[in-house]
Design a protein around this motif. Structure first.
Motif, PDB file in Angstrom:
ATOM      1  N   ALA A   1       0.853  -1.178  -0.027  1.00  0.00           N
ATOM      2  CA  ALA A   1      -0.027  -0.060  -0.091  1.00  0.00           C
ATOM      3  C   ALA A   1       0.971   1.435   0.059  1.00  0.00           C
ATOM      4  O   ALA A   1       0.688   2.047  -0.715  1.00  0.00           O
ATOM      5  CB  ALA A   1      -0.830   0.014   1.224  1.00  0.00           C
ATOM      6  N   ILE A   2       1.893   1.306   0.921  1.00  0.00           N
ATOM      7  CA  ILE A   2       2.764   2.291   0.831  1.00  0.00           C
ATOM      8  C   ILE A   2       3.397   2.838  -0.521  1.00  0.00           C
ATOM      9  O   ILE A   2       3.628   3.717  -1.034  1.00  0.00           O
ATOM     10  CB  ILE A   2       3.824   2.197   1.989  1.00  0.00           C
ATOM     11  CG1 ILE A   2       3.139   2.313   3.314  1.00  0.00           C
ATOM     12  CG2 ILE A   2       5.051   3.256   1.828  1.00  0.00           C
ATOM     13  CD1 ILE A   2       4.025   1.824   4.441  1.00  0.00           C
ATOM     14  N   VAL A   3       4.013   1.436  -0.970  1.00  0.00           N
ATOM     15  CA  VAL A   3       4.522   1.495  -2.455  1.00  0.00           C
ATOM     16  C   VAL A   3       3.602   2.172  -3.624  1.00  0.00           C
ATOM     17  O   VAL A   3       4.096   3.047  -4.190  1.00  0.00           O
ATOM     18  CB  VAL A   3       5.358   0.371  -2.803  1.00  0.00           C
ATOM     19  CG1 VAL A   3       5.615   0.306  -4.316  1.00  0.00           C
ATOM     20  CG2 VAL A   3       6.443  -0.001  -1.879  1.00  0.00           C
ATOM     21  N   LEU A   4       2.713   1.580  -3.445  1.00  0.00           N
ATOM     22  CA  LEU A   4       1.537   2.397  -4.436  1.00  0.00           C
ATOM     23  C   LEU A   4       1.432   3.876  -4.227  1.00  0.00           C
ATOM     24  O   LEU A   4       1.186   4.398  -5.306  1.00  0.00           O
ATOM     25  CB  LEU A   4       0.209   1.469  -4.342  1.00  0.00           C
ATOM     26  CG  LEU A   4       0.327  -0.064  -4.893  1.00  0.00           C
ATOM     27  CD1 LEU A   4      -1.045  -0.676  -4.684  1.00  0.00           C
ATOM     28  CD2 LEU A   4       0.699  -0.202  -6.400  1.00  0.00           C
ATOM     29  N   MET A   5       1.296   4.201  -2.957  1.00  0.00           N
ATOM     30  CA  MET A   5       0.765   5.597  -2.570  1.00  0.00           C
ATOM     31  C   MET A   5       2.524   6.419  -3.163  1.00  0.00           C
ATOM     32  O   MET A   5       2.246   7.495  -3.641  1.00  0.00           O
ATOM     33  CB  MET A   5       0.667   5.870  -1.063  1.00  0.00           C
ATOM     34  CG  MET A   5      -0.440   4.947  -0.698  1.00  0.00           C
ATOM     35  SD  MET A   5      -0.696   4.918   1.329  1.00  0.00           S
ATOM     36  CE  MET A   5      -1.056   6.806   1.478  1.00  0.00           C
ATOM     37  N   ILE A   6       3.364   5.856  -3.042  1.00  0.00           N
ATOM     38  CA  ILE A   6       4.702   6.610  -3.317  1.00  0.00           C
ATOM     39  C   ILE A   6       4.593   6.855  -4.855  1.00  0.00           C
ATOM     40  O   ILE A   6       4.956   7.885  -5.281  1.00  0.00           O
ATOM     41  CB  ILE A   6       5.822   5.911  -2.957  1.00  0.00           C
ATOM     42  CG1 ILE A   6       5.982   5.854  -1.210  1.00  0.00           C
ATOM     43  CG2 ILE A   6       7.295   6.586  -3.250  1.00  0.00           C
ATOM     44  CD1 ILE A   6       7.138   5.036  -0.875  1.00  0.00           C
ATOM     45  N   SER A   7       4.231   5.723  -5.638  1.00  0.00           N
ATOM     46  CA  SER A   7       4.388   5.722  -6.993  1.00  0.00           C
ATOM     47  C   SER A   7       3.399   6.429  -7.766  1.00  0.00           C
ATOM     48  O   SER A   7       3.310   6.533  -8.935  1.00  0.00           O
ATOM     49  CB  SER A   7       4.461   4.172  -7.441  1.00  0.00           C
ATOM     50  OG  SER A   7       5.455   3.425  -6.720  1.00  0.00           O
ATOM     51  N   GLY A   8       2.399   6.974  -7.161  1.00  0.00           N
ATOM     52  CA  GLY A   8       1.537   7.482  -7.774  1.00  0.00           C
ATOM     53  C   GLY A   8      -0.042   7.539  -7.368  1.00  0.00           C
ATOM     54  O   GLY A   8      -0.755   7.869  -8.048  1.00  0.00           O
ATOM     55  N   GLY A   9      -0.044   7.037  -6.036  1.00  0.00           N
ATOM     56  CA  GLY A   9      -1.547   7.414  -5.326  1.00  0.00           C
ATOM     57  C   GLY A   9      -2.330   6.571  -5.937  1.00  0.00           C
ATOM     58  O   GLY A   9      -2.397   5.314  -6.344  1.00  0.00           O
ATOM     59  N   LEU A  10      -3.868   7.154  -6.157  1.00  0.00           N
ATOM     60  CA  LEU A  10      -4.855   6.368  -6.383  1.00  0.00           C
ATOM     61  C   LEU A  10      -4.614   5.822  -8.079  1.00  0.00           C
ATOM     62  O   LEU A  10      -4.910   4.735  -8.298  1.00  0.00           O
ATOM     63  CB  LEU A  10      -6.258   7.213  -6.664  1.00  0.00           C
ATOM     64  CG  LEU A  10      -7.419   6.522  -7.039  1.00  0.00           C
ATOM     65  CD1 LEU A  10      -7.839   5.562  -6.269  1.00  0.00           C
ATOM     66  CD2 LEU A  10      -8.501   7.502  -7.186  1.00  0.00           C
ATOM     67  N   ASN A  11      -3.849   6.644  -8.770  1.00  0.00           N
ATOM     68  CA  ASN A  11      -3.545   6.167 -10.360  1.00  0.00           C
ATOM     69  C   ASN A  11      -2.559   5.060 -10.294  1.00  0.00           C
ATOM     70  O   ASN A  11      -3.170   3.928 -11.055  1.00  0.00           O
ATOM     71  CB  ASN A  11      -2.868   7.245 -10.882  1.00  0.00           C
ATOM     72  CG  ASN A  11      -2.754   7.013 -12.380  1.00  0.00           C
ATOM     73  OD1 ASN A  11      -3.850   6.821 -13.011  1.00  0.00           O
ATOM     74  ND2 ASN A  11      -1.891   7.009 -12.999  1.00  0.00           N
ATOM     75  N   ALA A  12      -1.847   4.787  -9.428  1.00  0.00           N
ATOM     76  CA  ALA A  12      -1.021   3.400  -9.452  1.00  0.00           C
ATOM     77  C   ALA A  12      -1.794   2.494  -8.710  1.00  0.00           C
ATOM     78  O   ALA A  12      -1.730   1.188  -9.519  1.00  0.00           O
ATOM     79  CB  ALA A  12       0.162   3.814  -8.427  1.00  0.00           C
ATOM     80  N   MET A  13      -2.677   2.721  -7.889  1.00  0.00           N
ATOM     81  CA  MET A  13      -3.622   1.808  -7.271  1.00  0.00           C
ATOM     82  C   MET A  13      -4.611   1.199  -8.543  1.00  0.00           C
ATOM     83  O   MET A  13      -4.630  -0.220  -8.536  1.00  0.00           O
ATOM     84  CB  MET A  13      -4.307   2.024  -6.127  1.00  0.00           C
ATOM     85  CG  MET A  13      -3.527   2.574  -4.794  1.00  0.00           C
ATOM     86  SD  MET A  13      -4.695   3.592  -3.674  1.00  0.00           S
ATOM     87  CE  MET A  13      -3.352   4.180  -2.683  1.00  0.00           C
ATOM     88  N   GLN A  14      -4.928   1.928  -9.255  1.00  0.00           N
ATOM     89  CA  GLN A  14      -5.975   1.598 -10.493  1.00  0.00           C
ATOM     90  C   GLN A  14      -5.150   0.599 -11.351  1.00  0.00           C
ATOM     91  O   GLN A  14      -5.697  -0.223 -11.752  1.00  0.00           O
ATOM     92  CB  GLN A  14      -6.461   2.746 -11.070  1.00  0.00           C
ATOM     93  CG  GLN A  14      -7.380   3.620 -10.232  1.00  0.00           C
ATOM     94  CD  GLN A  14      -7.828   4.906 -10.979  1.00  0.00           C
ATOM     95  OE1 GLN A  14      -7.297   5.335 -11.788  1.00  0.00           O
ATOM     96  NE2 GLN A  14      -9.205   5.099 -10.838  1.00  0.00           N
ATOM     97  N   THR A  15      -3.680   1.236 -11.537  1.00  0.00           N
ATOM     98  CA  THR A  15      -3.246   0.166 -12.628  1.00  0.00           C
ATOM     99  C   THR A  15      -2.928  -1.175 -12.082  1.00  0.00           C
ATOM    100  O   THR A  15      -2.950  -2.184 -12.780  1.00  0.00           O
ATOM    101  CB  THR A  15      -1.562   0.999 -12.962  1.00  0.00           C
ATOM    102  OG1 THR A  15      -2.067   2.393 -13.183  1.00  0.00           O
ATOM    103  CG2 THR A  15      -1.018   0.219 -13.842  1.00  0.00           C
ATOM    104  N   ALA A  16      -2.310  -1.114 -10.662  1.00  0.00           N
ATOM    105  CA  ALA A  16      -2.075  -2.700 -10.163  1.00  0.00           C
ATOM    106  C   ALA A  16      -3.367  -3.488 -10.366  1.00  0.00           C
ATOM    107  O   ALA A  16      -3.315  -4.628 -10.653  1.00  0.00           O
ATOM    108  CB  ALA A  16      -1.799  -2.135  -8.741  1.00  0.00           C
TER     109      ALA A  16
END
Length: 498
Positions: free
Chosen positions: A447-462
């Motif tokens: 969760a922390i890595v996804l937030m560092i990498s782009g927040g909600l946008n990164a979460m959507q991609t994953a």
């Protein structure tokens, strides 16, 4: 038999590699995810739309089919939990934080930026709620109900390990015990990690927003890391107590707090308007369900982008959550019939979600239209708290919401560590604490890595990427279930020999 499996060690290594990538090169990870997301949304949006529709049709078929009387367990098995506790547990795991994060923000976003027509109008308000129902209604719960049913059937009726791969035994035979089965289970593990990690990230952001509103605590990424760390310790402690204690008690507490919050907003807000809004919009949702569920707008790039960013994302999110929620719901549903199970999991949560969004989103829309409160201009994580400012008992609403987000946070992560433990310990329904603690830590780090990498946008991609191969597996599981149902009916009809 060793407790840990090959799936556990392979998944842990890959998860650690992902975390290290995000720590060492967050920008590169974010750029890679942006490119990947754009590709999948533009090329496979049609696939996600068809898949989500397929699960609704399949679930409805099971309700009315001759297989409805088959029990998820032996014929003499009784349900382990009463219906109220059962419903509370599946609902806390199935939606949780999302209802609070998107309860106001999603309807308001659609209200100002609808999928068609002009924003900020009464027509846009109805359209906004209709599409919110679409995203949180029958499609989502059909996916959950179908996968949970399949897992429960093979585990409790057939006595097989509670693994995704083993449900494909009628199709693949002994091959599910080799590399093919391991690959299937690893895909399920990573879909679960990314799906749950996204929810944990959203929860941390909203807790931070609430604390900022109440106590002036800075709304920053370091604070959100502290929140995730504290909650991680709490949900690991809860997970170590087992499903009969931690998750059960917290789920019942969640339901009680959610009901109090819901009733408070309903009766302190524009009550008659909200009830009328719910009834009229529900009718429009049911009437337009097929066309909304298959809409892609190939001739309008702007509208197509809206559908990709919202509808397609949600289908991928629910599919990514399917192994997690499905395994958990299956675990607590032993002894129920196919018909009872699908009806309950499909209809009741869908209605509750619709009522919830009508009250929270409807209150915000009503305030903006009639009093120019400008809730629509708030960010996703602050919109709910800003709406509370327009109502009496603002402080009480905020405190109850923060407690509820925290308990939803804990139950979702607690349930996820249990499910990941099941999937990586040969299907054991009582994975050891080492496995659950390992997954609890990796979930939080992801969760922390996804937030560092782009927040909600990164979460959507994953979520979108991990859901793609999983969708194919889930459809194959449906075919496998029908094959096994057919074998069971034939065996039942076969005359007994003396």
């Amino acid at each position: 038999m060793k407790e840990t499996s090959k799936v556990f060690w392979i998944s842990v290594v890959i998860a650690l590699a992902f975390v290290i990538w995000g720590v060492i090169a967050p920008t590169h990870l974010g750029e890679t995810m942006d490119t990947t997301k754009a590709f999948f949304l533009s090329q496979f949006g049609w696939f996600y739309q068809l898949a989500a529709t397929f699960f609704i049709i399949f679930a409805v078929f099971l309700i009315f089919s001759r297989y409805g009387k088959i029990k998820l367990g032996k014929d003499e098995d009784k349900p382990e939990f009463n219906r109220v506790t059962w419903f509370a547990m599946l609902f806390s795991a199935g939606m949780g934080i999302g209802l609070l994060f998107f309860g106001v923000s999603e309807p308001m976003s659609h209200f100002m930026n609808p999928p068609m027509g002009e924003g900020g109008t009464p027509e846009a308000a109805k359209l906004a709620m209709r599409y919110t129902f679409l995203h949180w209604g029958l499609h989502a719960w059909a996916i959950y109900a179908t996968i949970a049913l399949i897992l429960a059937y093979f585990k409790f009726r057939k006595g097989l390990p509670g693994l995704m791969s083993i449900t494909l035994y009628p199709i693949l035979g002994e091959r599910v015990k080799g590399p093919i089965g391991i690959t299937i289970d690893v895909i399920a593990v990573f879909a679960t990690i990314f799906g749950v990690a996204a929810s944990l990230g959203l929860g941390a952001q909203q807790i931070n927003s609430g604390l900022s509103y109440l106590f002036g605590i800075p709304n920053t990424f370091p604070v959100q890391i502290i929140i995730i760390t504290i909650v991680t310790v709490l949900f690991i402690l809860s997970a170590s107590t087992g499903i009969q204690k931690g998750i059960k008690y917290l789920s019942n507490a969640n339901m009680g707090l959610a009901v109090l919050l819901f009733l408070g907003v309903l009766f302190l807000g524009p009550t008659v308007f909200l009830l009328s809004f719910f009834v009229s919009t529900l009718g429009e949702y049911i009437q337009n369900l097929p066309s909304m569920g298959l809409r892609l707008a190939p001739f309008n790039e702007e509208r197509a982008s809206w559908i990709q960013g919202w509808t397609i994302f949600y289908w991928a999110w629910w599919i990514a959550w399917a192994p997690f929620v499905g395994t958990f719901i299956a675990r607590v549903s032993k002894g129920r019939t196919v018909r009872e199970f699908v009806l309950a999991v499909l209809i009741i949560p869908s209605l509750v979600c619709a009522i919830w969004f009508s009250v929270f989103g409807g209150t915000a829309i009503h305030l903006d239209i009639n009093f120019n409160t400008d809730i629509a201009s708030q960010s996703l994580e602050t919109a709910l708290f800003y709406m509370y400012e327009q109502l009496p008992l603002t402080g009480i609403f905020t405190i109850v919401t923060l407690v509820l987000i925290s308990t939803f946070f804990i139950t979702s992560a607690d349930s996820a560590t249990f499910v990941l433990g099941v999937q990586t310990s040969h299907g054991s329904l009582n994975p050891n604490n080492f496995i659950k603690v390992t997954w609890g830590i990796l979930l939080s780090l992801s969760a922390i890595v996804l937030m560092i990498s782009g927040g909600l946008n990164a979460m959507q991609t994953a979520i979108i990427v991990s859901a793609f191969p999983l969708t194919i597996i889930l459809i194959a599981m449906c075919i496998s279930l029908l094959k096994e149902f057919g074998n069971e009916v034939k065996a039942f009809k076969k005359p007994k020999t003396k």
